[in-house]
Design a protein around this motif. Structure first.
Motif, PDB file in Angstrom:
ATOM      1  N   ILE A   1       6.315 -11.504  50.673  1.00 53.01           N
ATOM      2  CA  ILE A   1       5.434 -12.337  49.429  1.00 53.01           C
ATOM      3  C   ILE A   1       4.418 -11.243  48.734  1.00 53.01           C
ATOM      4  CG2 ILE A   1       3.545 -14.041  48.907  1.00 53.01           C
ATOM      5  CD1 ILE A   1       4.870 -15.657  51.453  1.00 53.01           C
ATOM      6  N   GLU A   2       3.888 -10.205  49.202  1.00 55.36           N
ATOM      7  CA  GLU A   2       2.899  -9.522  48.586  1.00 55.36           C
ATOM      8  C   GLU A   2       3.575  -8.288  48.213  1.00 55.36           C
ATOM      9  OE1 GLU A   2       0.356  -8.215  51.946  1.00 55.36           O
ATOM     10  OE2 GLU A   2      -0.791 -10.308  52.264  1.00 55.36           O
ATOM     11  N   SER A   3       4.822  -8.040  48.390  1.00 56.43           N
ATOM     12  CA  SER A   3       5.466  -6.871  47.947  1.00 56.43           C
ATOM     13  C   SER A   3       5.905  -7.021  46.299  1.00 56.43           C
ATOM     14  CB  SER A   3       6.919  -6.854  48.518  1.00 56.43           C
ATOM     15  OG  SER A   3       7.793  -5.720  47.796  1.00 56.43           O
ATOM     16  N   LYS A   4       5.900  -6.097  45.563  1.00 61.20           N
ATOM     17  CA  LYS A   4       6.226  -5.943  44.042  1.00 61.20           C
ATOM     18  C   LYS A   4       7.828  -5.975  43.993  1.00 61.20           C
ATOM     19  CE  LYS A   4       1.669  -4.186  42.583  1.00 61.20           C
ATOM     20  NZ  LYS A   4       1.226  -3.196  42.119  1.00 61.20           N
ATOM     21  N   GLY A   5       8.646  -5.717  45.029  1.00 61.66           N
ATOM     22  CA  GLY A   5       9.785  -5.401  45.131  1.00 61.66           C
ATOM     23  C   GLY A   5      10.718  -6.663  45.309  1.00 61.66           C
TER      24      GLY A   5
ATOM     25  N   MET B   1      20.487   1.218  44.167  1.00 62.16           N
ATOM     26  CA  MET B   1      19.930  -0.105  43.722  1.00 62.16           C
ATOM     27  C   MET B   1      18.480  -0.251  44.560  1.00 62.16           C
ATOM     28  SD  MET B   1      21.972  -3.267  45.779  1.00 62.16           S
ATOM     29  CE  MET B   1      23.695  -2.823  45.006  1.00 62.16           C
ATOM     30  N   VAL B   2      18.421   0.467  45.470  1.00 63.94           N
ATOM     31  CA  VAL B   2      17.174   0.202  46.362  1.00 63.94           C
ATOM     32  C   VAL B   2      15.984   1.197  45.566  1.00 63.94           C
ATOM     33  CG1 VAL B   2      16.133   0.634  48.658  1.00 63.94           C
ATOM     34  CG2 VAL B   2      18.289  -0.015  48.341  1.00 63.94           C
ATOM     35  N   GLN B   3      14.936   0.293  45.322  1.00 66.06           N
ATOM     36  CA  GLN B   3      13.485   0.979  44.855  1.00 66.06           C
ATOM     37  C   GLN B   3      12.497   1.206  45.807  1.00 66.06           C
ATOM     38  OE1 GLN B   3      13.791   2.027  41.659  1.00 66.06           O
ATOM     39  NE2 GLN B   3      15.861   1.692  41.928  1.00 66.06           N
ATOM     40  N   PRO B   4      11.599   1.811  45.881  1.00 66.41           N
ATOM     41  CA  PRO B   4      10.739   2.121  46.846  1.00 66.41           C
ATOM     42  C   PRO B   4       9.647   0.756  47.242  1.00 66.41           C
ATOM     43  CG  PRO B   4      10.523   3.801  45.075  1.00 66.41           C
ATOM     44  CD  PRO B   4      11.412   2.810  44.810  1.00 66.41           C
ATOM     45  N   ASP B   5       9.644  -0.325  46.270  1.00 64.69           N
ATOM     46  CA  ASP B   5       8.863  -1.493  46.568  1.00 64.69           C
ATOM     47  C   ASP B   5       9.773  -2.370  47.269  1.00 64.69           C
ATOM     48  OD1 ASP B   5       6.415  -0.404  45.683  1.00 64.69           O
ATOM     49  OD2 ASP B   5       6.933  -1.247  43.586  1.00 64.69           O
ATOM     50  N   ASP B   6      10.954  -2.144  47.536  1.00 66.88           N
ATOM     51  CA  ASP B   6      12.008  -3.127  47.900  1.00 66.88           C
ATOM     52  C   ASP B   6      11.997  -3.257  49.707  1.00 66.88           C
ATOM     53  OD1 ASP B   6      13.083  -3.523  45.474  1.00 66.88           O
ATOM     54  OD2 ASP B   6      14.654  -2.372  45.763  1.00 66.88           O
ATOM     55  N   PHE B   7      12.439  -4.517  49.998  1.00 65.88           N
ATOM     56  CA  PHE B   7      12.576  -4.593  51.433  1.00 65.88           C
ATOM     57  C   PHE B   7      13.818  -4.668  51.679  1.00 65.88           C
ATOM     58  CE2 PHE B   7       8.215  -5.599  51.757  1.00 65.88           C
ATOM     59  CZ  PHE B   7       7.964  -5.794  53.213  1.00 65.88           C
TER      60      PHE B   7
ATOM     61  N   ARG C   1      14.607   7.077  53.617  1.00 65.83           N
ATOM     62  CA  ARG C   1      14.153   8.211  52.567  1.00 65.83           C
ATOM     63  C   ARG C   1      13.734   7.743  51.268  1.00 65.83           C
ATOM     64  NH1 ARG C   1      18.721  12.609  52.244  1.00 65.83           N
ATOM     65  NH2 ARG C   1      18.525  12.337  54.597  1.00 65.83           N
ATOM     66  N   THR C   2      14.207   6.581  50.835  1.00 63.53           N
ATOM     67  CA  THR C   2      13.862   5.897  49.476  1.00 63.53           C
ATOM     68  C   THR C   2      12.420   5.426  49.648  1.00 63.53           C
ATOM     69  OG1 THR C   2      14.512   3.686  50.156  1.00 63.53           O
ATOM     70  CG2 THR C   2      16.090   5.013  49.346  1.00 63.53           C
ATOM     71  N   GLY C   3      11.771   5.202  50.540  1.00 59.27           N
ATOM     72  CA  GLY C   3      10.350   4.901  50.777  1.00 59.27           C
ATOM     73  C   GLY C   3      10.355   3.363  50.942  1.00 59.27           C
ATOM     74  N   CYS C   4      11.125   2.587  50.765  1.00 56.91           N
ATOM     75  CA  CYS C   4      11.217   1.224  51.055  1.00 56.91           C
ATOM     76  C   CYS C   4      10.853   0.767  52.408  1.00 56.91           C
ATOM     77  CB  CYS C   4      12.483   0.452  50.642  1.00 56.91           C
ATOM     78  SG  CYS C   4      13.977   0.717  51.542  1.00 56.91           S
ATOM     79  N   THR C   5      10.760  -0.413  52.462  1.00 57.50           N
ATOM     80  CA  THR C   5      10.316  -1.280  53.943  1.00 57.50           C
ATOM     81  C   THR C   5      11.777  -1.499  54.607  1.00 57.50           C
ATOM     82  OG1 THR C   5       8.199  -1.879  53.429  1.00 57.50           O
ATOM     83  CG2 THR C   5       9.128  -2.881  55.324  1.00 57.50           C
TER      84      THR C   5
ATOM     85  N   ALA D   1      16.985  -0.857  65.417  1.00 60.60           N
ATOM     86  CA  ALA D   1      15.611  -1.685  65.597  1.00 60.60           C
ATOM     87  C   ALA D   1      14.860  -0.499  65.930  1.00 60.60           C
ATOM     88  CB  ALA D   1      15.888  -2.385  66.902  1.00 60.60           C
ATOM     89  N   GLN D   2      15.072   0.461  66.487  1.00 60.10           N
ATOM     90  CA  GLN D   2      13.919   1.651  66.676  1.00 60.10           C
ATOM     91  C   GLN D   2      13.651   2.188  65.472  1.00 60.10           C
ATOM     92  OE1 GLN D   2      12.735   1.812  69.744  1.00 60.10           O
ATOM     93  NE2 GLN D   2      13.904   0.477  70.549  1.00 60.10           N
ATOM     94  N   HIS D   3      14.571   2.446  64.409  1.00 62.44           N
ATOM     95  CA  HIS D   3      14.168   3.017  63.235  1.00 62.44           C
ATOM     96  C   HIS D   3      13.607   2.091  62.256  1.00 62.44           C
ATOM     97  CE1 HIS D   3      16.157   6.235  65.245  1.00 62.44           C
ATOM     98  NE2 HIS D   3      15.304   7.132  64.625  1.00 62.44           N
ATOM     99  N   SER D   4      13.401   0.702  62.413  1.00 65.35           N
ATOM    100  CA  SER D   4      13.166  -0.218  61.530  1.00 65.35           C
ATOM    101  C   SER D   4      11.495  -0.434  61.335  1.00 65.35           C
ATOM    102  CB  SER D   4      13.698  -1.514  61.587  1.00 65.35           C
ATOM    103  OG  SER D   4      15.107  -1.372  61.447  1.00 65.35           O
ATOM    104  N   ASP D   5      11.026  -0.598  60.438  1.00 71.85           N
ATOM    105  CA  ASP D   5       9.593  -0.869  60.064  1.00 71.85           C
ATOM    106  C   ASP D   5       9.268  -2.289  60.634  1.00 71.85           C
ATOM    107  OD1 ASP D   5       8.603   1.296  58.346  1.00 71.85           O
ATOM    108  OD2 ASP D   5      10.318   0.496  57.048  1.00 71.85           O
ATOM    109  N   PHE D   6      10.059  -3.153  60.639  1.00 74.28           N
ATOM    110  CA  PHE D   6       9.951  -4.568  61.360  1.00 74.28           C
ATOM    111  C   PHE D   6      11.281  -5.021  61.937  1.00 74.28           C
ATOM    112  CE2 PHE D   6       7.073  -4.832  57.679  1.00 74.28           C
ATOM    113  CZ  PHE D   6       5.965  -5.459  58.245  1.00 74.28           C
TER     114      PHE D   6
END
Length: 322
Positions: free
Chosen positions: A41-45, A88-94, A116-120, A133-138
């Motif tokens: 919800i708070e993301s801009k992507g 298609m993946v941008q830094p602000d994306d999930f 490497r894209t900087g996204c979540t 799972a081990q390399h995910s942010d969530f």
């Protein structure tokens, strides 16, 4: 056991297996799930959902559900991602990556590239010890016991669990954003569902005639008015243009059965009192519901209690409301 009974037992066992898995996943919903919802919800992507094989099919469906409920989402096939679609993946994306094992070769190649894209990165997995799972942010935990397939191989229970968890995420986002039925209608303008959500009475009634008589209109003239306007009814108004009744084809038939002579009869002798009305700004589906509840085929449309027209059941059939 005969074949028919065996087939039915197999089907029941599959459904029980999958429903039990979904119940168990419900118990795994935790603070991390809430954190994912809040972060999206708070993301801009946007939300980008990826997977391979059956997981890609599930990803496509979750994308469709999110887009229709107010969360912009894109599908990216995991195999195509490493051949250009990662652009298609941008830094602000999930990015939500769906995988039962979380250890397939394609996923192991893709995950570092996504990071490497900087996204979540969110891993929707059935194996929380996996590479994904081990390399995910969530992590969205979709752990299951076994597949409904008797060999525990074909993706059945796992894909059902992934789909259900995706629906849970989409609906949680919907509610958190305050997404309304009117919003839903804007995203679903086509077909009967869309029209139920956006078509209003004042989109329909202006195309119809306005059969109208006064209390002292001779019954013969009432019949002509009803017949010429082709709506099966006429509204009855008093000298102040106030609606006081309605005459329908059914009223006329019942009157003729009881009193074949029209001599001296006026609209006030035949009309039904307290007719059903609807305001012009109401949704057309509400007009249908009122007609259905009261077993009538037309309804009087008002604007600030003044008669402005009729909506007929045929109008709603033509518009696809029914």
């Amino acid at each position: 056991m005969n074949l028919a009974k065996n087939i039915k037992l197999i089907a029941k066992n599959v459904l029980i297996n999958e429903s039990d898995a979904i119940k168990n996943i419900a118990l795994l919903i935790d603070d991390e799930f809430e954190a994912i919802v809040r972060a999206i919800i708070e993301s801009k992507g946007r939300v980008v959902i990826t997977g391979i094989g059956k997981s890609a099919i599930i990803a496509n469906k979750i994308v469709a559900t999110m887009n229709s409920t107010g969360t912009p989402a894109l599908f990216m096939h995991a195999a195509d991602a490493i051949h250009g679609d990662l652009g298609m993946v941008q830094p602000d994306d999930f990015v939500i990556c769906i995988s039962k094992s979380g250890n397939t070769p394609e996923i192991k190649v893709l995950v570092p590239l996504i990071k490497r894209t900087g996204c979540t990165l969110v891993g929707l997995v059935s194996n929380t010890d996996s590479f994904l799972a081990q390399h995910s942010d969530f992590t969205l935990n979709a752990t299951i016991g076994e597949e409904a397939c008797p060999h525990n191989l074909a993706p059945t229970t796992s894909t059902t669990a992934h789909l259900a968890l995706g629906d849970a995420l989409a609906v949680a986002l919907l509610e958190a954003k305050g997404f309304t039925s009117e919003d839903f209608g804007r995203y679903h303008p086509g077909g009967a569902l869309g029209k139920q959500l956006y078509l209003k009475v004042d989109d329909i009634y202006p195309a119809n005639e306005k059969p109208i008589v006064s209390t002292d209109t001779p019954l013969k003239d009432c019949i002509i008015e009803i017949s010429s306007k082709r709506l099966g009814a006429a509204v009855v108004i008093d000298k102040d243009d106030k609606i006081i009744g309605v005459i329908t084809d059914g009223d006329l038939r019942r009157m003729l059965q009881e009193n074949p002579s029209l001599d001296g009869l006026t609209a006030s002798d035949v009309m039904g009192k307290d007719p059903k009305t609807i305001e012009a700004g109401e949704y057309a589906v509400k007009a249908f519901n009122v007609m259905q509840e009261n077993n009538i085929t037309q309804i009087i449309v008002t604007n600030e209690e003044k008669f402005v027209g009729f909506v007929h059941l045929h109008d709603l059939l033509r518009e696809g409301i029914i």
